[in-house]
Design an enzyme around this catalytic site. Structure first.
Site, PDB file in Angstrom:
ATOM      1  N   GLU A   1       0.817  -1.218   0.000  1.00 29.12           N
ATOM      2  CA  GLU A   1       0.000   0.000   0.000  1.00 29.12           C
ATOM      3  C   GLU A   1       0.851   1.268   0.000  1.00 29.12           C
ATOM      4  O   GLU A   1       0.692   2.148   0.845  1.00 29.12           O
ATOM      5  CB  GLU A   1      -0.970  -0.034   1.205  1.00 29.12           C
ATOM      6  CG  GLU A   1      -1.868  -1.267   1.171  1.00 29.12           C
ATOM      7  CD  GLU A   1      -2.734  -1.456   2.414  1.00 29.12           C
ATOM      8  OE1 GLU A   1      -2.718  -0.588   3.284  1.00 29.12           O
ATOM      9  OE2 GLU A   1      -3.424  -2.488   2.500  1.00 29.12           O
TER      10      GLU A   1
ATOM     11  N   ASN B   1       2.227  -4.801  -3.333  1.00 31.75           N
ATOM     12  CA  ASN B   1       0.838  -5.194  -3.074  1.00 31.75           C
ATOM     13  C   ASN B   1       0.001  -3.935  -2.835  1.00 31.75           C
ATOM     14  O   ASN B   1       0.418  -3.041  -2.102  1.00 31.75           O
ATOM     15  CB  ASN B   1       0.828  -6.089  -1.825  1.00 31.75           C
ATOM     16  CG  ASN B   1      -0.490  -6.792  -1.591  1.00 31.75           C
ATOM     17  OD1 ASN B   1      -1.116  -7.273  -2.537  1.00 31.75           O
ATOM     18  ND2 ASN B   1      -0.921  -6.863  -0.343  1.00 31.75           N
TER      19      ASN B   1
ATOM     20  N   HIS C   1     -10.254  -6.057  -2.270  1.00 33.06           N
ATOM     21  CA  HIS C   1     -11.282  -5.902  -1.233  1.00 33.06           C
ATOM     22  C   HIS C   1     -12.439  -5.146  -1.880  1.00 33.06           C
ATOM     23  O   HIS C   1     -12.351  -3.933  -2.099  1.00 33.06           O
ATOM     24  CB  HIS C   1     -10.738  -5.087  -0.051  1.00 33.06           C
ATOM     25  CG  HIS C   1      -9.654  -5.803   0.702  1.00 33.06           C
ATOM     26  ND1 HIS C   1      -9.886  -6.940   1.435  1.00 33.06           N
ATOM     27  CD2 HIS C   1      -8.331  -5.536   0.834  1.00 33.06           C
ATOM     28  CE1 HIS C   1      -8.759  -7.355   1.993  1.00 33.06           C
ATOM     29  NE2 HIS C   1      -7.800  -6.518   1.641  1.00 33.06           N
TER      30      HIS C   1
ATOM     31  N   ASP D   1     -12.013 -10.239  -0.773  1.00 39.35           N
ATOM     32  CA  ASP D   1     -13.264 -10.478  -0.058  1.00 39.35           C
ATOM     33  C   ASP D   1     -14.324  -9.579  -0.682  1.00 39.35           C
ATOM     34  O   ASP D   1     -14.008  -8.595  -1.358  1.00 39.35           O
ATOM     35  CB  ASP D   1     -13.162 -10.303   1.468  1.00 39.35           C
ATOM     36  CG  ASP D   1     -12.472  -9.042   1.931  1.00 39.35           C
ATOM     37  OD1 ASP D   1     -12.468  -8.052   1.175  1.00 39.35           O
ATOM     38  OD2 ASP D   1     -11.947  -9.021   3.061  1.00 39.35           O
TER      39      ASP D   1
HETATM   40  O1  G3I Z   1      -2.953  -8.670  18.490  1.00 38.32           O
HETATM   41  C1  G3I Z   1      -3.774  -7.735  19.207  1.00 38.32           C
HETATM   42  C2  G3I Z   1      -4.250  -8.330  20.472  1.00 38.32           C
HETATM   43  O2  G3I Z   1      -3.143  -8.552  21.310  1.00 38.32           O
HETATM   44  C3  G3I Z   1      -5.255  -7.375  21.130  1.00 38.32           C
HETATM   45  O3  G3I Z   1      -5.808  -7.982  22.252  1.00 38.32           O
HETATM   46  C4  G3I Z   1      -6.394  -7.032  20.153  1.00 38.32           C
HETATM   47  C5  G3I Z   1      -7.381  -6.026  20.725  1.00 38.32           C
HETATM   48  O4  G3I Z   1      -8.082  -5.360  19.700  1.00 38.32           O
HETATM   49  O5  G3I Z   1      -5.834  -6.481  19.001  1.00 38.32           O
HETATM   50  C6  G3I Z   1      -4.974  -7.391  18.337  1.00 38.32           C
HETATM   51  O6  G3I Z   1      -4.476  -6.791  17.198  1.00 38.32           O
HETATM   52  C7  G3I Z   1      -5.375  -6.662  16.117  1.00 38.32           C
HETATM   53  C8  G3I Z   1      -4.837  -7.473  14.947  1.00 38.32           C
HETATM   54  O7  G3I Z   1      -5.618  -7.242  13.799  1.00 38.32           O
HETATM   55  C9  G3I Z   1      -4.816  -8.977  15.236  1.00 38.32           C
HETATM   56  O8  G3I Z   1      -6.090  -9.434  15.436  1.00 38.32           O
HETATM   57  C10 G3I Z   1      -5.460  -5.195  15.765  1.00 38.32           C
HETATM   58  O9  G3I Z   1      -6.103  -4.475  16.793  1.00 38.32           O
HETATM   59  C11 G3I Z   1      -6.226  -5.015  14.461  1.00 38.32           C
HETATM   60  O10 G3I Z   1      -6.149  -3.655  14.048  1.00 38.32           O
HETATM   61  C12 G3I Z   1      -5.617  -5.875  13.386  1.00 38.32           C
HETATM   62  O11 G3I Z   1      -6.352  -5.714  12.211  1.00 38.32           O
HETATM   63  C13 G3I Z   1      -5.708  -6.200  11.037  1.00 38.32           C
HETATM   64  C14 G3I Z   1      -5.552  -5.060  10.041  1.00 38.32           C
HETATM   65  O12 G3I Z   1      -4.938  -5.563   8.862  1.00 38.32           O
HETATM   66  C15 G3I Z   1      -4.671  -3.938  10.575  1.00 38.32           C
HETATM   67  O13 G3I Z   1      -4.746  -2.842   9.711  1.00 38.32           O
HETATM   68  C16 G3I Z   1      -6.568  -7.286  10.440  1.00 38.32           C
HETATM   69  O14 G3I Z   1      -6.635  -8.407  11.326  1.00 38.32           O
HETATM   70  C17 G3I Z   1      -5.954  -7.721   9.107  1.00 38.32           C
HETATM   71  O15 G3I Z   1      -6.828  -8.624   8.487  1.00 38.32           O
HETATM   72  C18 G3I Z   1      -5.758  -6.493   8.216  1.00 38.32           C
HETATM   73  O16 G3I Z   1      -5.159  -6.910   7.021  1.00 38.32           O
HETATM   74  C19 G3I Z   1      -4.929  -5.892   6.038  1.00 38.32           C
HETATM   75  C20 G3I Z   1      -3.726  -6.312   5.229  1.00 38.32           C
HETATM   76  O17 G3I Z   1      -2.638  -6.576   6.072  1.00 38.32           O
HETATM   77  C21 G3I Z   1      -3.374  -5.265   4.188  1.00 38.32           C
HETATM   78  N1  G3I Z   1      -4.507  -4.966   3.339  1.00 38.32           N
HETATM   79  C22 G3I Z   1      -5.747  -4.633   4.041  1.00 38.32           C
HETATM   80  C23 G3I Z   1      -6.108  -5.718   5.049  1.00 38.32           C
HETATM   81  C24 G3I Z   1      -7.415  -5.427   5.720  1.00 38.32           C
HETATM   82  O18 G3I Z   1      -7.318  -4.269   6.507  1.00 38.32           O
END
Ligand code: G3I
Length: 350
Positions: A163, A204, A240, A272
């Site tokens: 990105e 990407n 997406h 998705d």
């Molecule tokens: O790991 C912590 C955990 O310790 C904590 O308890 C919890 C509380 O909210 O948060 C956890 O971290 C989260 C993490 O996902 C793991 O679940 C973060 O808050 C959350 O922001 C994070 O979101 C991820 C997101 O990227 C971040 O921007 C999504 O799972 C993930 O699917 C998403 O993936 C991105 C790609 O990398 C890039 N392209 C877009 C895509 C969707 O946003």
């Protein structure tokens, strides 16, 4: 793309055309035999079919069985990002990333490494310190060398830079751009290539699948990098999209083709298809059609070799947290039952 892959894909295409021509009575909407999974059908097409996963999912028997039977490629949804991998300057935590790579290997699956450099999910020690340009370059070099080096020969493709662009095609103001300059991109590709010369290296991006300033920016960057001998091998199209909007399939095909002319591969990396809730049959059908159209485009493009969905069950998806009121974006429902989108993908692969 490797010449053998092109030849195999062309033979598959010829076979499909010939079979269709010889079987005019064959109903093209028939589903493939029930015992063939997405993985079985994708392997017949020499395609990687993937899903993003968390380590907790591959450790859970219910999910793990589905993952290994339906997919032949895995992407770490979070485990390989800078922050999760390197929580302090002196510590790497490999637990989750190793678990995903080990699982993939034990089930003969490819791994897409996601992601080396991004503006998001970076550790606070990296963003909050006033590191000099030279220190940032050194930090980037160490990170890429250590991570790609650890998985050398085990991760077949890396999203090296994720990105990097704004919607208008200008470079996004990330910690890498502001502290190093635009040359951070080619440096990252060079470091990754030195750490694993056999890994396929990708840029990407989201909302750059069809036509538009962002897609042009990706194309122009890749063209420029390749002309200058920088080792970039592919473009990741995240995909997406939603039941209300997806890029026209013809535009995606056009974009894949111009990237093929540059000599690069394309992977659909994070597909998705979200929908406004509640779920209805009509929305599920619309969703299925979009999944199918994009897989059809990928199968028809000689340089599209991998099709990954950003998760597999609606129970675990980033959508509800980021798009309130929307969801149900994946191909299995919350109870792990296949949705119409799953059948549509199988039919496309048939
Ligand atoms: O790991 C912590 C955990 O310790 C904590 O308890 C919890 C509380 O909210 O948060 C956890 O971290 C989260 C993490 O996902 C793991 O679940 C973060 O808050 C959350 O922001 C994070 O979101 C991820 C997101 O990227 C971040 O921007 C999504 O799972 C993930 O699917 C998403 O993936 C991105 C790609 O990398 C890039 N392209 C877009 C895509 C969707 O946003």
């Amino acid at each position: 793309m490797r010449p053998l892959t092109i030849i195999r894909r062309s033979l598959v295409t010829l076979l499909i055309v010939a079979t269709a021509a010889l079987s005019p009575g064959c109903d093209s909407v028939d589903a493939p035999p029930d015992d063939l999974t997405l993985r079985d059908l994708a392997e017949r097409n020499n395609l990687q079919i993937g899903t993003a996963v968390e380590a907790s999912e591959v450790a859970d028997r219910t999910y793990a069985d589905l993952i290994r039977t339906e997919f032949n490629s895995l992407t770490a949804g979070n485990a390989m990002k800078f922050g999760p991998l390197r929580p302090t300057i002196n510590t790497f935590d490999w637990t989750n990333a190793d678990a995903i790579v080990d699982f993939a290997e034990s089930h003969r699956m490819e791994v897409r490494g996601h992601t080396l450099l991004w503006h998001s999910q970076n550790p606070s020690w990296l963003i909050n310190q006033p590191w000099s340009r030279a220190q940032m370059i050194e930090m980037m070099r160490q990170h890429i060398t250590t991570v790609v080096g650890r998985y050398r020969g085990r991760v077949s493709a890396w999203d090296v830079v994720n990105e990097a662009f704004n919607e208008d095609g200008t470079l996004r103001s990330t910690i890498w751009l502001t502290r190093i300059g635009p040359e951070y991109i080619e440096m990252a590709f060079d470091f990754a290539n030195q750490a694993d010369p056999d890994a396929r290296l990708f840029i990407n991006e989201y909302s750059a699948e069809g036509r538009g300033p962002k897609s042009d920016a990706v194309f122009n960057l890749v063209s420029d990098l390749r002309q200058r001998g920088v080792p970039v091998h592919g473009v990741g199209m995240q995909m997406h999209v939603s039941t209300s909007w997806a890029p026209p399939a013809a535009d995606v095909a056009w974009n894949m083709n111009r990237l093929r002319e540059l000599g690069v591969e394309v992977h659909i990396t994070e597909m998705d298809v979200r929908m406004p809730l509640p779920v209805t049959d009509a929305k599920l059908q619309q969703q299925a059609q979009i999944y199918r159209e994009m897989l059809d485009v990928c199968l028809e493009a000689l340089n599209c070799t991998s099709f990954t969905i950003w998760g597999f069950t609606d129970l675990h998806s980033w959508i509800p947290d980021h798009f309130p009121g929307q969801g149900a974006a994946l191909i299995f429902d919350e109870a792990l039952n296949p949705k119409p989108a799953y059948d549509a993908l199988r039919r496309a692969l048939e």
